[in-house]
Design a protein around this motif. Structure first.
Motif, PDB file in Angstrom:
ATOM      1  N   ASP A  76      35.604  -2.330  44.563  1.00 50.89           N
ATOM      2  CA  ASP A  76      34.624  -3.377  44.268  1.00 50.89           C
ATOM      3  C   ASP A  76      33.789  -3.065  43.028  1.00 50.89           C
ATOM      4  N   ARG A  77      33.772  -1.811  42.610  1.00 50.51           N
ATOM      5  CA  ARG A  77      32.918  -1.426  41.479  1.00 50.51           C
ATOM      6  C   ARG A  77      33.381  -2.075  40.183  1.00 50.51           C
ATOM      7  N   VAL A  78      34.669  -2.002  39.923  1.00 53.96           N
ATOM      8  CA  VAL A  78      35.207  -2.601  38.699  1.00 53.96           C
ATOM      9  C   VAL A  78      35.062  -4.117  38.750  1.00 53.96           C
ATOM     10  N   LYS A  79      35.281  -4.712  39.923  1.00 55.40           N
ATOM     11  CA  LYS A  79      35.140  -6.167  40.051  1.00 55.40           C
ATOM     12  C   LYS A  79      33.719  -6.610  39.736  1.00 55.40           C
ATOM     13  N   LEU A  80      32.722  -5.818  40.160  1.00 58.13           N
ATOM     14  CA  LEU A  80      31.324  -6.159  39.878  1.00 58.13           C
ATOM     15  C   LEU A  80      31.085  -6.207  38.369  1.00 58.13           C
ATOM     16  N   VAL A  81      31.610  -5.216  37.642  1.00 55.60           N
ATOM     17  CA  VAL A  81      31.441  -5.192  36.184  1.00 55.60           C
ATOM     18  C   VAL A  81      32.123  -6.404  35.549  1.00 55.60           C
ATOM     19  N   GLU A  82      33.336  -6.693  35.988  1.00 59.26           N
ATOM     20  CA  GLU A  82      34.089  -7.794  35.389  1.00 59.26           C
ATOM     21  C   GLU A  82      33.455  -9.155  35.698  1.00 59.26           C
ATOM     22  N   THR A  84      30.285  -9.845  36.384  1.00 61.71           N
ATOM     23  CA  THR A  84      28.961 -10.043  35.783  1.00 61.71           C
ATOM     24  C   THR A  84      29.013 -10.089  34.267  1.00 61.71           C
ATOM     25  N   GLY A  85      30.113  -9.641  33.666  1.00 61.24           N
ATOM     26  CA  GLY A  85      30.323  -9.780  32.223  1.00 61.24           C
ATOM     27  C   GLY A  85      29.204  -9.196  31.386  1.00 61.24           C
ATOM     28  N   THR A  86      28.682  -9.991  30.453  1.00 57.43           N
ATOM     29  CA  THR A  86      27.666  -9.519  29.523  1.00 57.43           C
ATOM     30  C   THR A  86      26.327  -9.258  30.206  1.00 57.43           C
ATOM     31  N   HIS A  87      26.160  -9.717  31.456  1.00 61.38           N
ATOM     32  CA  HIS A  87      24.922  -9.450  32.184  1.00 61.38           C
ATOM     33  C   HIS A  87      24.867  -8.013  32.698  1.00 61.38           C
ATOM     34  N   PHE A  88      26.006  -7.327  32.722  1.00 61.00           N
ATOM     35  CA  PHE A  88      26.050  -5.972  33.256  1.00 61.00           C
ATOM     36  C   PHE A  88      25.526  -4.975  32.217  1.00 61.00           C
ATOM     37  N   ASP A  89      24.590  -4.119  32.639  1.00 63.01           N
ATOM     38  CA  ASP A  89      24.009  -3.094  31.761  1.00 63.01           C
ATOM     39  C   ASP A  89      24.831  -1.816  31.890  1.00 63.01           C
ATOM     40  N   PHE A  90      25.572  -1.480  30.844  1.00 62.22           N
ATOM     41  CA  PHE A  90      26.465  -0.324  30.910  1.00 62.22           C
ATOM     42  C   PHE A  90      25.716   1.001  31.003  1.00 62.22           C
ATOM     43  N   SER A  91      24.422   1.015  30.693  1.00 61.59           N
ATOM     44  CA  SER A  91      23.667   2.258  30.857  1.00 61.59           C
ATOM     45  C   SER A  91      23.584   2.661  32.326  1.00 61.59           C
ATOM     46  N   ALA A  92      23.833   1.707  33.243  1.00 65.57           N
ATOM     47  CA  ALA A  92      23.839   2.041  34.668  1.00 65.57           C
ATOM     48  C   ALA A  92      24.963   3.010  35.011  1.00 65.57           C
ATOM     49  N   LEU A  93      26.034   3.010  34.217  1.00 62.85           N
ATOM     50  CA  LEU A  93      27.143   3.918  34.487  1.00 62.85           C
ATOM     51  C   LEU A  93      26.775   5.369  34.210  1.00 62.85           C
ATOM     52  N   SER A  99      32.729  11.351  38.157  1.00 58.59           N
ATOM     53  CA  SER A  99      34.028  10.879  38.642  1.00 58.59           C
ATOM     54  C   SER A  99      34.024   9.373  38.861  1.00 58.59           C
ATOM     55  N   VAL A 100      32.899   8.831  39.362  1.00 58.53           N
ATOM     56  CA  VAL A 100      32.794   7.380  39.565  1.00 58.53           C
ATOM     57  C   VAL A 100      32.820   6.665  38.227  1.00 58.53           C
ATOM     58  N   ARG A 101      32.062   7.185  37.264  1.00 55.39           N
ATOM     59  CA  ARG A 101      32.017   6.561  35.936  1.00 55.39           C
ATOM     60  C   ARG A 101      33.396   6.555  35.287  1.00 55.39           C
ATOM     61  N   GLU A 102      34.094   7.671  35.358  1.00 57.33           N
ATOM     62  CA  GLU A 102      35.413   7.755  34.728  1.00 57.33           C
ATOM     63  C   GLU A 102      36.405   6.809  35.393  1.00 57.33           C
ATOM     64  N   GLU A 103      36.334   6.684  36.719  1.00 57.22           N
ATOM     65  CA  GLU A 103      37.231   5.757  37.419  1.00 57.22           C
ATOM     66  C   GLU A 103      37.005   4.322  36.950  1.00 57.22           C
ATOM     67  N   ILE A 104      35.739   3.937  36.799  1.00 55.18           N
ATOM     68  CA  ILE A 104      35.422   2.566  36.374  1.00 55.18           C
ATOM     69  C   ILE A 104      35.882   2.335  34.939  1.00 55.18           C
ATOM     70  N   LEU A 105      35.582   3.271  34.043  1.00 54.83           N
ATOM     71  CA  LEU A 105      35.939   3.088  32.635  1.00 54.83           C
ATOM     72  C   LEU A 105      37.449   3.037  32.427  1.00 54.83           C
ATOM     73  N   GLU A 106      38.169   3.806  33.217  1.00 57.90           N
ATOM     74  CA  GLU A 106      39.626   3.809  33.083  1.00 57.90           C
ATOM     75  C   GLU A 106      40.245   2.500  33.552  1.00 57.90           C
ATOM     76  N   GLU A 107      39.583   1.806  34.488  1.00 59.52           N
ATOM     77  CA  GLU A 107      40.110   0.542  35.005  1.00 59.52           C
ATOM     78  C   GLU A 107      39.743  -0.643  34.112  1.00 59.52           C
ATOM     79  N   LEU A 108      38.663  -0.532  33.350  1.00 60.65           N
ATOM     80  CA  LEU A 108      38.226  -1.649  32.510  1.00 60.65           C
ATOM     81  C   LEU A 108      39.038  -1.725  31.220  1.00 60.65           C
ATOM     82  N   GLU A 109      39.125  -2.911  30.669  1.00 61.86           N
ATOM     83  CA  GLU A 109      39.787  -3.094  29.388  1.00 61.86           C
ATOM     84  C   GLU A 109      38.948  -2.443  28.281  1.00 61.86           C
ATOM     85  N   PRO A 110      39.587  -1.826  27.285  1.00 65.17           N
ATOM     86  CA  PRO A 110      38.828  -1.201  26.187  1.00 65.17           C
ATOM     87  C   PRO A 110      37.866  -2.163  25.498  1.00 65.17           C
TER      88      PRO A 110
END
Length: 478
Positions: A76-82, A84-93, A99-110
């Motif tokens: 659900d973490r990656v889905k939340l980022v996707e 919420t789009g531009t409303h998501f504050d990436f500093s929260a990562l 390990s959680v941060r790396e999992e999310i970044l690896e799943e998101l599009e560059p």
């Protein structure tokens, strides 16, 4: 009589719009994420309820958003980022486990990560990217404009845990021949200033450092005053290559809230602020605490069983080897142990008391070495003090343990034997607890990592040998 003066009354404020968090309280009385709140967010993710999710994300501070991410299931973490789009504050990562941060970044599009990185201050962007491998970093950096990409690439080239990695490259630099008025007008008219700043810096055309001007001095001066009259040329600054722990120590010692960062040619390249230093202090304290327990610094609560077990295995293996060494001392007194069972029962008490005393001393010593409070100038005094503490406590526990041993086994001489052994081992534990970290520091090994195993071995060996050796001489056992 004083005249009545009519004071304008402010109009009644309009009632605030109800917040979505008022309907779904996020935290319980203990400050933890409520299970019901996490479930509500999960249901919104499953229902693709973008308006609700974006409203929630927009209201949350980055730290609270990080806690929410950690409370969600991994899928659900990656889905939340996707969603919420531009409303998501990436500093929260940067507020979640590595390990959680790396999992999310690896799943998101560059492209998605690149857009999020662009909204961050440079130090937060570097922190976000530095945990990824070079290939993933490059893929994300390629999506950024050249100027932003170059700044991040330069920061990532600095050594890990250096000031260059921690600094933010956004700062305010002005020529030293300006006036106060020119500097103030520049700050008013420039749209892309740092979000927070505490001082401005004077640099020449090549960005070489000339000094700093604090905001309070700037605001107290009149507009025509030359900036050069306010410049503090002796302002404490750090090098890009300085270790972040040394930087944090400097902030604490001199009560700084910000420090300019210069490169090897004295060019101003960034600034470190107090919020960065607080993060460093927390990280270093966390690392030292884990190291004292033989746990790797990068272990996180979110890690898998296999990752944690593999990380702890090496030091457990070392401990096993030292335990065999301590047990071999018992083998030397096998005959004596067979003749007097009480010795086998009481031997672990001697070793345990020495180990606890050594751990107390070692904890203080490692902390004092880390903060530079313990050095060659006071080493002798501190070592002798710890030895005396061990002696005093040893004598006190010798009486207590001796009386207990005699009452238990009804053997008068046993109290004297265990008392003498307790004194020997507590003094040995105190000396080992401070000398071993000092020796490790001298040979440039991390005292927090290696001290525990060696100190425990010393107290076990000395404890068993002194107790059984004294018992052999006292009772004439052969």
């Amino acid at each position: 009589m004083a005249e009545d003066i009519d004071v304008a009354q402010p109009s009644a404020p309009r009632p605030a719009e109800p917040s979505v968090l008022d309907s779904f309280p996020m935290r319980d009385d203990e400050g933890q994420i409520r299970h019901e709140f996490a479930e509500e967010i999960t249901r919104a993710i499953e229902a693709t309820d973008k308006p609700l999710l974006r409203e929630v994300v927009a209201e949350l501070h980055e730290a609270d958003l990080g806690d929410l991410i950690a409370a969600l299931e991994p899928e659900d973490r990656v889905k939340l980022v996707e969603l919420t789009g531009t409303h998501f504050d990436f500093s929260a990562l940067n507020e979640v486990d590595d390990s959680v941060r790396e999992e999310i970044l690896e799943e998101l599009e560059p492209e998605t990560v690149a857009e999020g990185v662009r909204e961050l201050e440079s130090d937060d962007a570097v922190e976000l990217l530095e945990g990824l491998d070079e290939e993933d970093q490059e893929e994300i950096l390629e999506k950024l404009p050249p100027s932003e990409r170059d700044a991040l690439e330069r920061s990532l080239l600095y050594p890990e845990n250096s000031a260059g990695r921690r600094m933010q490259s956004e700062f305010i630099a002005v020529p030293p021949d300006w006036t106060v008025g020119q500097a103030i007008d520049y700050m008013r008219d420039t749209p892309d200033l740092p979000a927070r700043f505490y001082e401005i810096y004077a640099v020449d055309a090549d960005k070489h450092w000339h000094g700093a001007v604090s905001l309070d001095a700037l605001l107290r001066a009149h507009r025509p005053v030359p900036l050069a009259e306010l410049v503090d040329e002796d302002r404490r600054r750090v090098s890009v290559l300085d270790d972040q722990e040394e930087v944090a120590r400097m902030f604490g010692k001199y009560n700084l809230v910000a420090a300019p960062v210069v490169d090897t040619t004295n060019r101003l390249v960034g600034v470190i602020t107090i919020d960065d230093v607080v993060d460093v202090i927390e990280e270093e304290a966390d690392e030292d605490l884990k190291a004292l327990g033989g746990v790797t610094s990068d272990e996180e609560l979110s890690d898998s069983v296999w990752t944690i077990a593999r990380g702890r295995f090496n030091w457990l293996l070392v401990n096993l080897a030292t335990a065999f060494l301590a047990s071999s001392v018992l083998g030397l007194f096998e005959g004596q142990l067979e003749k007097m069972v009480a010795l086998a029962v009481l031997a672990p008490i001697v070793a345990s008391q020495g180990g606890n005393a050594a751990t107390q001393t070692m904890t203080v010593a490692v902390r004092a070495l880390a903060t530079r409070e313990l050095g060659s100038n006071n080493a002798y005094r501190v070592v002798m003090r710890e030895a005396m503490v061990g002696l005093v406590n040893g004598l006190a526990f010798a009486v207590i343990t001796g009386i207990a041993a005699v009452a238990w086994f009804r053997i008068p001489g046993l109290g004297v034997v265990i008392g003498m052994a307790i004194v020997c081992n507590l003094v040995a534990g105190a000396l080992g607890g401070i000398l071993i970290p000092m020796v490790l520091e001298r040979v440039r090994a991390d005292p927090a990592v290696a001290s525990g195993t060696f100190v425990t071995t010393i107290t076990d060996v000395v404890g068993f040998f002194s107790f059984l050796g004294i018992a052999t001489l006292w009772f004439g056992l052969r």
